[in-house]
Enzyme design. Structure first.
Site, PDB file in Angstrom:
ATOM      1  NE  ARG A  61      -2.390   6.394  -6.756  1.00 45.08           N
ATOM      2  CZ  ARG A  61      -0.982   6.035  -6.794  1.00 45.08           C
ATOM      3  NH1 ARG A  61      -0.012   6.506  -6.781  1.00 45.08           N
ATOM      4  NH2 ARG A  61      -0.720   4.705  -6.443  1.00 45.08           N
ATOM      5  CG  HIS A  65      -2.966   4.519  -1.834  1.00 44.34           C
ATOM      6  ND1 HIS A  65      -1.180   4.178  -2.320  1.00 44.34           N
ATOM      7  CD2 HIS A  65      -3.465   4.318  -2.742  1.00 44.34           C
ATOM      8  CE1 HIS A  65      -1.917   4.096  -3.557  1.00 44.34           C
ATOM      9  NE2 HIS A  65      -2.851   4.128  -4.134  1.00 44.34           N
ATOM     10  CB  VAL A  69      -3.060   0.719   4.062  1.00 43.00           C
ATOM     11  CG1 VAL A  69      -1.598  -0.268   4.875  1.00 43.00           C
ATOM     12  CG2 VAL A  69      -2.893  -0.094   2.662  1.00 43.00           C
ATOM     13  CG  ASP A  73      -4.318   3.955  10.406  1.00 43.24           C
ATOM     14  OD1 ASP A  73      -3.511   4.518   9.279  1.00 43.24           O
ATOM     15  OD2 ASP A  73      -3.232   3.147  11.029  1.00 43.24           O
ATOM     16  CD  GLU A  87       0.548   2.835   5.233  1.00 47.75           C
ATOM     17  OE1 GLU A  87      -0.826   3.353   4.756  1.00 47.75           O
ATOM     18  OE2 GLU A  87      -0.066   2.597   6.025  1.00 47.75           O
ATOM     19  CG  ASN A  93       6.586   5.446  -3.021  1.00 45.61           C
ATOM     20  OD1 ASN A  93       6.795   5.169  -4.567  1.00 45.61           O
ATOM     21  ND2 ASN A  93       7.099   6.029  -2.440  1.00 45.61           N
ATOM     22  CG  HIS A 190      -8.586   5.196 -11.636  1.00 48.99           C
ATOM     23  ND1 HIS A 190      -8.227   3.494 -11.722  1.00 48.99           N
ATOM     24  CD2 HIS A 190      -7.743   5.796 -10.689  1.00 48.99           C
ATOM     25  CE1 HIS A 190      -7.336   3.663 -10.965  1.00 48.99           C
ATOM     26  NE2 HIS A 190      -7.462   4.711 -10.534  1.00 48.99           N
ATOM     27  CB  THR A 191     -12.824  10.916 -13.738  1.00 47.33           C
ATOM     28  OG1 THR A 191     -13.169  11.871 -13.951  1.00 47.33           O
ATOM     29  CG2 THR A 191     -12.886  11.644 -11.673  1.00 47.33           C
ATOM     30  CB  THR A 246      -6.548  14.559 -16.013  1.00 48.83           C
ATOM     31  OG1 THR A 246      -5.644  14.344 -14.843  1.00 48.83           O
ATOM     32  CG2 THR A 246      -5.414  15.940 -17.056  1.00 48.83           C
TER      33      THR A 246
HETATM   34  C1  HEM Z   1      -9.763  -0.357  -7.803  1.00 52.60           C
HETATM   35  C2  HEM Z   1      -8.771  -0.745  -7.734  1.00 52.60           C
HETATM   36  C3  HEM Z   1      -7.617   0.572  -8.106  1.00 52.60           C
HETATM   37  C4  HEM Z   1      -6.135  -0.348  -9.194  1.00 52.60           C
HETATM   38  C5  HEM Z   1      -5.817  -0.662  -9.063  1.00 52.60           C
HETATM   39  C6  HEM Z   1      -5.674   1.524  -8.870  1.00 52.60           C
HETATM   40  C7  HEM Z   1      -4.375   1.973  -9.020  1.00 52.60           C
HETATM   41  C8  HEM Z   1      -3.981   3.184  -9.535  1.00 52.60           C
HETATM   42  C9  HEM Z   1      -2.438   3.878 -10.574  1.00 52.60           C
HETATM   43  C10 HEM Z   1      -1.685   1.986 -10.524  1.00 52.60           C
HETATM   44  C11 HEM Z   1      -2.182   4.455 -10.645  1.00 52.60           C
HETATM   45  C12 HEM Z   1      -1.083   4.940 -10.625  1.00 52.60           C
HETATM   46  C13 HEM Z   1      -0.340   5.431 -10.026  1.00 52.60           C
HETATM   47  C14 HEM Z   1       1.195   6.220 -11.151  1.00 52.60           C
HETATM   48  O1  HEM Z   1       1.654   4.875 -12.126  1.00 52.60           O
HETATM   49  O2  HEM Z   1       1.708   6.640  -9.973  1.00 52.60           O
HETATM   50  C15 HEM Z   1      -3.642   5.250 -10.093  1.00 52.60           C
HETATM   51  C16 HEM Z   1      -3.660   6.458  -9.693  1.00 52.60           C
HETATM   52  C17 HEM Z   1      -4.362   7.095  -9.464  1.00 52.60           C
HETATM   53  N1  HEM Z   1      -5.551   6.552  -8.560  1.00 52.60           N
HETATM   54 FE1  HEM Z   1      -5.895   4.500  -8.754  1.00 52.60          FE
HETATM   55  N2  HEM Z   1      -6.311   2.797  -8.119  1.00 52.60           N
HETATM   56  C18 HEM Z   1      -7.837   1.954  -7.571  1.00 52.60           C
HETATM   57  C19 HEM Z   1      -8.821   2.453  -7.223  1.00 52.60           C
HETATM   58  C20 HEM Z   1      -8.928   3.716  -7.141  1.00 52.60           C
HETATM   59  C21 HEM Z   1      -9.869   4.170  -5.903  1.00 52.60           C
HETATM   60  C22 HEM Z   1     -10.980   3.819  -5.023  1.00 52.60           C
HETATM   61  C23 HEM Z   1      -9.773   6.006  -6.420  1.00 52.60           C
HETATM   62  C24 HEM Z   1     -10.673   7.403  -5.167  1.00 52.60           C
HETATM   63  C25 HEM Z   1     -11.477   7.210  -5.705  1.00 52.60           C
HETATM   64  C26 HEM Z   1      -8.587   6.188  -6.713  1.00 52.60           C
HETATM   65  C27 HEM Z   1      -7.238   7.446  -7.836  1.00 52.60           C
HETATM   66  C28 HEM Z   1      -6.735   7.449  -8.172  1.00 52.60           C
HETATM   67  C29 HEM Z   1      -6.254   8.993  -8.416  1.00 52.60           C
HETATM   68  C30 HEM Z   1      -7.099   9.958  -8.251  1.00 52.60           C
HETATM   69  C31 HEM Z   1      -5.252   8.158  -9.363  1.00 52.60           C
HETATM   70  C32 HEM Z   1      -4.908   9.367  -9.944  1.00 52.60           C
HETATM   71  C33 HEM Z   1      -3.565   9.838  -8.840  1.00 52.60           C
HETATM   72  C34 HEM Z   1      -2.301  11.269  -8.948  1.00 52.60           C
HETATM   73  O3  HEM Z   1      -2.380  11.997  -9.966  1.00 52.60           O
HETATM   74  O4  HEM Z   1      -1.503  11.689  -8.473  1.00 52.60           O
HETATM   75  N3  HEM Z   1      -7.607   5.144  -6.947  1.00 52.60           N
HETATM   76  N4  HEM Z   1      -4.128   4.302 -10.128  1.00 52.60           N
HETATM   77  C1  LIG Z   2       8.695   6.273  -2.660  1.00 50.66           C
HETATM   78  O1  LIG Z   2       9.619   5.989  -2.144  1.00 50.66           O
HETATM   79  C2  LIG Z   2      11.034   6.129  -2.567  1.00 50.66           C
HETATM   80  C3  LIG Z   2      12.312   4.623  -1.594  1.00 50.66           C
HETATM   81  O2  LIG Z   2      11.832   4.102  -0.890  1.00 50.66           O
HETATM   82  C4  LIG Z   2      10.984   7.287  -1.419  1.00 50.66           C
HETATM   83  O3  LIG Z   2      12.797   7.995  -1.968  1.00 50.66           O
HETATM   84  C5  LIG Z   2      10.451   8.023  -1.689  1.00 50.66           C
HETATM   85  O4  LIG Z   2       9.734   9.733  -1.500  1.00 50.66           O
HETATM   86  C6  LIG Z   2       8.728   7.614  -1.466  1.00 50.66           C
HETATM   87  N1  LIG Z   2       8.031   9.078  -2.243  1.00 50.66           N
HETATM   88  C7  LIG Z   2       6.742   9.821  -1.603  1.00 50.66           C
HETATM   89  C8  LIG Z   2       6.138  11.041  -2.401  1.00 50.66           C
HETATM   90  O5  LIG Z   2       7.238   9.660  -0.589  1.00 50.66           O
END
Ligand code: HEM
Ligand SMILES: *[C@@H]1O[C@H](CO)[C@@H](O)[C@H](O)[C@H]1NC(C)=O
Ligand SMILES: *[C@@H]1O[C@H](CO)[C@@H](O)[C@H](O)[C@H]1NC(C)=O
Length: 319
Positions: A61, A65, A69, A73, A87, A93, A190-191, A246
């Site tokens: 992820r 990100h 953005v 870089d 960011e 975040n 999202h796998t 997961t």
């Molecule tokens: C299509 C648009 C996308 C949206 C709207 C999106 C949105 C999100 C959101 C909302 C989360 C959960 C954040 C949370 O609640 O903690 C998430 C998790 C994640 N996303 Fe996406 N995502 C997108 C695309 C991608 C892409 C392109 C990748 C990588 C190829 C990706 C990889 C992941 C992974 C691995 C997680 C799990 C993170 C974790 O468990 O630490 N996502 N995403």
């Molecule tokens: C996410 O943002 C909050 C609020 O600015 C900050 O306190 C926190 O450390 C940030 N999380 C990470 C992983 O950098």
């Protein structure tokens, strides 16, 4: 006159070749200057994974990100400084973490080849390792990204939101040179991993004026999510895993999506256009085809060009 023309053409060719080379990423970029770069990053990822199963998802992820953005870089790695909120302190975040893995890799790299390997390249390598070490495909990562000097929390608004519909997703990916095919394939990221309730709450309560719950959700799946994420959820880290397997990189995400068992509206949106729906079905049917496609789309995403011009010594600070 003729000789001059030839010379000029020669000079022009050299200039073009050099500037092309500067912009072009290559898997061999560090072959002469830091041949052990890939290996050092892989070791740092392996070590972190052995202590914490959530590391691979975080690294994948993080790369997404970073690239969405300001291009890939390393801007996602910079810490806030003074009045500038970076960011990583911007709104979506939650669940961005495991920055220490990049720090560890950078430290080891600085010992072996000081000032050579960019932080942006480390993130890209770490994402590849995260996938490969979770049972997914592996690939040669094109390298040579430069680190940027700017990171602004407000720019994380440019990331797609989990509530996006298919046209919003198309626009977000299209602006970065990514196709609808890339969208379907990369959503398969999202796998791996976990999401907090706030990321899919919109589907569980007050979905629209007619329905409390998103009717495209499988009813028993929705009921269990509502159990974990009640309307006024007070549990800070409540949430759900992104697919049934997961920690393993596979096509289960697509199978679950087809059964109404995806978490985000943006996942479900992939079923709202015939072409993307056909791709979801294709990848649900073949893990092999999915892995091949994922490698291609990842290389495309990880090649989104940034404006970076330096190699940081510490990934959290500009030089
Ligand atoms: C299509 C648009 C996308 C949206 C709207 C999106 C949105 C999100 C959101 C909302 C989360 C959960 C954040 C949370 O609640 O903690 C998430 C998790 C994640 N996303 Fe996406 N995502 C997108 C695309 C991608 C892409 C392109 C990748 C990588 C190829 C990706 C990889 C992941 C992974 C691995 C997680 C799990 C993170 C974790 O468990 O630490 N996502 N995403
Ligand atoms: C996410 O943002 C909050 C609020 O600015 C900050 O306190 C926190 O450390 C940030 N999380 C990470 C992983 O950098
Ligand atoms: C997607 O959402 C945007 C903004 O809310 C809206 O203008 C557009 O009509 C929606 N598109 C689809 C296909 O639902």
């Amino acid at each position: 006159m003729n000789a001059n023309l030839v010379l000029n053409l020669l000079a022009l060719t050299v200039v073009l070749a050099v500037s092309f080379h500067v912009n072009a990423l290559s898997p061999h970029y560090y072959d002469q200057t830091c041949p052990q770069a890939d290996h050092i990053v892989t070791n740092a990822v392996k070590k972190a994974m052995s202590n914490d199963k959530t590391v691979p998802a975080a690294l994948l992820r993080m790369h997404f990100h970073d690239c969405f953005v300001r291009g890939c870089d390393g801007s996602v790695l910079l810490d806030s400084k003074g009045k500038n909120k970076a960011e990583k302190d911007g709104p979506p975040n939650i669940s961005l973490h495991a920055f220490y893995v990049i720090d560890n890799a950078k430290k080891a790299l600085e010992e072996q080849c000081p000032g050579i390997v960019s932080c942006a390249d480390i993130v890209s390598l770490a994402a590849r390792d995260a996938v490969a070490l979770s049972g997914g495909p592996t690939w040669a990562v094109p390298k040579g990204r430069k680190d940027g000097r700017i990171s602004k929390a407000i720019e994380t608004r440019q990331l797609p939101a989990p509530t996006f519909n298919i046209s919003q997703l198309r626009q977000s990916f299209g602006q970065r040179g990514l196709s609808m095919h890339d969208l379907v394939v990369l959503s398969g990221g999202h796998t791996l991993g976990f999401a907090h309730c706030s990321s899919f709450q919109n589907r569980l309560h007050n979905f629209n004026t007619q329905k409390q719950v998103d009717p495209t959700l499988n009813p028993s799946f929705a009921a269990s999510l509502r159990g974990v994420c009640p309307a006024h959820n007070k549990v800070k880290n409540a949430g759900a895993v992104l697919d049934g397997s997961t920690t393993s990189f596979d096509n289960v995400y697509y199978k679950m999506l087809m059964q109404g068992k995806s978490l985000f509206s943006s996942d479900q949106a992939l079923l709202t256009s015939p072409s993307t729906m056909n791709l979801v079905a294709k990848y649900a049917n073949s893990n092999e085809e999915y892995e091949r496609a994922f490698v291609k789309s990842m290389i495309k995403m990880s090649s989104i060009l940034g404006n970076g011009n330096e190699v940081r010594l510490n990934c959290r600070k500009v030089r």
